[in-house]
Write an enzyme that holds these catalytic residues in place. Structure first.
Site, short mmCIF file in Angstrom:
data_model
loop_
_atom_site.label_atom_id
_atom_site.label_comp_id
_atom_site.label_asym_id
_atom_site.label_seq_id
_atom_site.Cartn_x
_atom_site.Cartn_y
_atom_site.Cartn_z
N ARG A 88 0.83 -1.20 0.00
CA ARG A 88 0.00 0.00 0.00
C ARG A 88 0.87 1.25 0.00
O ARG A 88 2.03 1.22 0.41
CB ARG A 88 -0.93 0.01 1.22
CG ARG A 88 -1.95 -1.13 1.20
CD ARG A 88 -2.92 -0.94 0.04
NE ARG A 88 -3.83 -2.05 -0.14
CZ ARG A 88 -3.79 -2.91 -1.15
NH1 ARG A 88 -2.83 -2.85 -2.06
NH2 ARG A 88 -4.69 -3.85 -1.27
N CYS A 89 0.26 2.34 -0.44
CA CYS A 89 0.92 3.63 -0.56
C CYS A 89 1.66 3.95 0.75
O CYS A 89 1.09 3.76 1.83
CB CYS A 89 -0.15 4.69 -0.84
SG CYS A 89 0.49 6.34 -1.12
N PRO A 90 2.90 4.37 0.66
CA PRO A 90 3.66 4.80 -0.51
C PRO A 90 4.60 3.72 -1.07
O PRO A 90 5.40 4.01 -1.95
CB PRO A 90 4.48 5.97 0.03
CG PRO A 90 4.84 5.52 1.42
CD PRO A 90 3.59 4.77 1.90
N ASP A 124 -3.02 -1.73 -5.33
CA ASP A 124 -3.34 -0.56 -4.50
C ASP A 124 -4.05 0.47 -5.37
O ASP A 124 -3.48 0.94 -6.35
CB ASP A 124 -2.06 0.02 -3.91
CG ASP A 124 -2.29 1.24 -3.04
OD1 ASP A 124 -3.46 1.61 -2.80
OD2 ASP A 124 -1.29 1.84 -2.59
N ASP A 146 -0.90 7.64 -8.39
CA ASP A 146 0.50 7.85 -8.01
C ASP A 146 1.51 7.48 -9.10
O ASP A 146 2.50 8.19 -9.28
CB ASP A 146 0.84 7.05 -6.75
CG ASP A 146 0.10 7.57 -5.52
OD1 ASP A 146 -0.46 8.69 -5.58
OD2 ASP A 146 0.07 6.84 -4.50
#
Length: 84
Positions: free
Chosen positions: A18-20, A45, A51
């Protein structure tokens, strides 16, 4: 599978991250690639839909293709010529 995705120089599997983390791994992987090489990123994600294209614009890499209609998402990035 799409022929262009199949021809990627390297593949980065970020499923479950998951981010980042996905973008951080993309950046690290691209740093170690030669100019003009391509990277296939596989992700699930939802944040990567925003992103990864943003990363490519900011770093001036080419986002050659993306499939984001359903997971796993796939992105094909070419390291920009002249980038170290």
């Amino acid at each position: 599978m799409n022929a262009q995705f199949d021809d990627a120089t390297k593949t980065l599997d970020t499923l479950g991250l998951r981010c980042p983390e996905p973008v951080m791994l993309v950046r690290k992987t691209i740093r170690n690639m030669a100019q003009g090489e391509t990277l296939l990123v596989i992700a699930d994600d939802p944040a990567t839909v925003r992103d990864i294209p943003g990363f490519c614009r900011f770093m001036e890499h080419d986002l050659l293709q993306q499939e984001t209609q359903a997971t796993p998402y796939r992105y094909l990035i070419r390291k920009k010529e002249g980038q170290l």
